[in-house]
Scaffold this motif. Structure first.
Motif, PDB file in Angstrom:
ATOM      1  N   ASP A 147       0.833  -1.211   0.000  1.00 12.83           N
ATOM      2  CA  ASP A 147       0.000   0.000   0.000  1.00 12.83           C
ATOM      3  C   ASP A 147       0.863   1.253   0.000  1.00 12.83           C
ATOM      4  N   ASN A 161      -4.919   0.262  -2.201  1.00 16.92           N
ATOM      5  CA  ASN A 161      -5.424  -0.699  -1.227  1.00 16.92           C
ATOM      6  C   ASN A 161      -5.147  -2.074  -1.836  1.00 16.92           C
ATOM      7  N   SER A 162      -4.029  -2.659  -1.444  1.00 16.90           N
ATOM      8  CA  SER A 162      -3.548  -3.854  -2.145  1.00 16.90           C
ATOM      9  C   SER A 162      -4.485  -5.044  -1.963  1.00 16.90           C
ATOM     10  N   ARG A 163      -5.140  -5.144  -0.822  1.00 14.76           N
ATOM     11  CA  ARG A 163      -6.039  -6.288  -0.635  1.00 14.76           C
ATOM     12  C   ARG A 163      -7.183  -6.232  -1.635  1.00 14.76           C
ATOM     13  N   ASP A 164      -7.743  -5.028  -1.853  1.00 17.26           N
ATOM     14  CA  ASP A 164      -8.810  -4.892  -2.843  1.00 17.26           C
ATOM     15  C   ASP A 164      -8.258  -5.055  -4.254  1.00 17.26           C
ATOM     16  N   TYR A 165      -7.112  -4.455  -4.520  1.00 17.41           N
ATOM     17  CA  TYR A 165      -6.519  -4.486  -5.853  1.00 17.41           C
ATOM     18  C   TYR A 165      -6.211  -5.919  -6.279  1.00 17.41           C
ATOM     19  N   LEU A 215      -7.570  -8.703  -5.092  1.00 17.53           N
ATOM     20  CA  LEU A 215      -8.606  -9.644  -4.649  1.00 17.53           C
ATOM     21  C   LEU A 215      -8.801 -10.830  -5.599  1.00 17.53           C
ATOM     22  N   ARG A 218      -8.198 -14.785  -4.446  1.00 17.04           N
ATOM     23  CA  ARG A 218      -9.207 -15.845  -4.567  1.00 17.04           C
ATOM     24  C   ARG A 218      -8.636 -17.078  -5.270  1.00 17.04           C
TER      25      ARG A 218
END
Length: 464
Positions: free
Chosen positions: A397, A403-407, A409, A413
């Motif tokens: 980040d 927002n790396s977690r959202d980017y 995602l 998965r």
């Protein structure tokens, strides 16, 4: 970092599919053909002049063909072929040095790393080696720091009596010996005959001369290998105690590499035996005190690679694992690859193409790739997984202002099967590879690779 490697052959078999080794991201299969050197000149023009330099020189000649080899090489006993190649090599070096500002009196960044690879660099005579290194030192400023890394690949069969002494005098401080296997029946099957006594002799000589770090390359999966036969090779390796060991997986791809057609498929160990060899190798080397660095590499805890990994400062590039990842890598010679800022640039892979470009006063560029912002983010994630087995979302980040977690995602998965199998853990703070996932870290990296699903997996070797 937890260096314990957990061995679960059933899980390994399930995940053992082809994938890149990620010496770059994007990988070399994404490089685009070029018919001029304009983009390479642009890369030099945009280069951050404060970045130090790493030089790689490709010497393609070998006197003997090793049947397992997939390297870019020219097999010949005609030593006269070296002299004209060296003239072309020097021409390329002068041209690239000029693009660094060397002809305008500007400051050139120091060289912190030098590597001669091949092929067989000691195909060159002692006089040619001395002349080449002298030319480099006259052209570039070399760092005198204790952690400067000047290395060369060595075929023990191709050492003259005074060559190691000369290399040490020329400033080389690290050696990599190609051994592969010490058992005569394996050596015979791959056309690489080198008695154990020869290996002992060159190791002892290198120690006396004071080389700082010695690496030995081994290969598992070669014809006539068994767990017990490879164990005998490991006995000797542990006794000789090299600072580093690289234990590579032999990928049998005779349709791509013509010399491999001389290897009889029926002589290769079965998939189960091959896994057994690897598992036993990891057990033996870790019990002997080696730290598993990752991707087939082991190092003694006091070696620079192990220390850098422990400190969170290990990098990975076309040189493999390195402590000098902050350098721009300049590749010289046929098929060599440069990494300059956000550009990857590969030279012509044939000798005719390489020399023809230089004859036309062009740089011998053949392919390139310019890294995008998305590539930069994914490259960082992949590098952190390969080098340190974890990725910190907050660090990504901060570096990229996302927002790396959202980017990431969709990639996260893709890791669900590995999470469910206990190989990977994803938390609010990051991604970590668990003990039994260390050998399958390439699979975790593939989840973040946006290109791999566009290609047939046969283009890559299997993870194990």
């Amino acid at each position: 970092m937890n260096h314990t490697v957990s061995w679960d052959p059933l899980l390994i078999q399930r995940y053992n599919r082809p994938g890149p080794r990620y010496t770059s991201y994007p990988t070399a299969v994404e490089f685009v053909p070029l018919d001029n050197d304009i983009l390479e000149r642009q890369a030099y023009a945009e280069r951050n002049p404060e970045r130090p330099l790493s030089l790689y020189l490709h010497i393609p000649f070998c006197r003997h063909v090793c049947y397992y080899c997939g390297c870019n090489k020219i097999v010949t006993k005609d030593i006269s072929r070296a002299a004209p190649y060296l003239q072309y090599l020097k021409d390329e070096i002068r041209r690239k040095h000029a693009l660094l500002g060397g002809n305008q009196g500007g400051r050139i960044a120091r060289v912190e790393q030098l590597h001669l690879g091949g092929g067989t660099p000691t195909f060159l005579s002692d006089e040619q080696l001395q002349d080449l290194v002298s030319f480099l030192r006259e052209t570039f400023e070399f760092s005198t720091s204790e952690d400067a890394d000047y290395s060369i690949e060595i075929d023990p069969r191709e050492l003259r009596p005074g060559t190691l002494t000369l290399l040490r005098q020329l400033g080389f401080n690290r050696l990599s010996y190609g051994v592969q296997d010490l058992q005569p029946e394996v050596q015979q099957a791959v056309n690489r005959l080198q008695p154990e006594e020869m290996i002992r002799e060159v190791m002892a000589k290198a120690r006396v001369l004071g080389f700082r770090s010695i690496n030995i390359d081994l290969i598992y999966g070669l014809p006539n290998q068994t767990r017990d036969s490879f164990d005998q090779t490991l006995d000797t390796m542990i006794e000789l105690s090299p600072d580093r060991l690289s234990v590579f997986n032999y990928a049998h791809l005779p349709e791509r590499f013509k010399p491999q057609r001389r290897i009889h498929a029926e002589d290769l160990p079965s998939a189960q035996e091959k896994l057994t060899i690897l598992g036993h190798c990891i057990q033996r080397l870790t019990a002997a005190g080696y730290q598993y660095i990752g991707m087939d590499h082991f190092a003694r805890p006091d070696d620079e690679l192990a220390l850098a990994q422990t400190a969170g400062k290990l990098h990975r590039n076309f040189q493999g694992y390195t402590t000098h990842g902050d350098c721009d890598l300049l590749g010289f010679g046929v098929s060599s690859i440069s990494q300059i800022g956000d550009y990857y640039l590969q030279n012509q892979v044939s000798m005719d193409g390489y020399t023809a470009a230089l004859d036309k006063t062009q740089l011998p560029t053949n392919k390139y790739c310019k890294v995008t912002r998305d590539d930069q983010i994914r490259r960082r994630v992949i590098s952190e997984l390969l080098c340190h087995l974890h990725v910190d979302f907050s660090a990504i980040d901060a570096e990229f202002q996302i927002n790396s977690r959202d980017y990431l995602l969709p990639s996260l998965r893709r890791l669900d099967p590995m999470v469910n199998d206990g190989l990977v853990i994803i938390t609010g703070s990051g991604v970590a590879i668990r003990d039994k996932g260390q050998l399958l870290v390439r699979n975790a990296c593939m989840a973040f690779d946006e290109y791999i699903y566009q290609h047939e997996q046969q283009r890559f070797s299997k993870a194990i």
